[in-house]
Design a protein around this motif. Structure first.
Motif: not given
Length: 62
Positions: A25, A27-28, A30-31
């Motif tokens: 995803s 979000v993942e 980016q982390s």
């Protein structure tokens, strides 16, 4: 988002070794990018299909 592992990692996406490409995803991704574990992979668009569709012959009348 498609990313490439910069190190051996494991997590919800499974076990990956440096150089593996995989999808997570946004979000993942980016982390992982912020922690320098992966880099974003530029997804190249496939060239448009310029072939004309084959004509289908009508079934022979019986």
């Amino acid at each position: 988002m498609k990313v490439r592992a910069l190190a051996n990692i494991s997590g919800p996406m499974g076990r990956k070794v440096a150089g593996d490409d995989f999808v997570v995803s946004a979000v993942e991704a980016q982390s992982l990018i912020e922690r320098n574990l992966v880099e974003a992979v530029k997804v190249e668009a496939s060239p448009p299909n310029t072939e004309k569709p084959a004509k289908v012959k009508a079934a022979a009348e019986e």
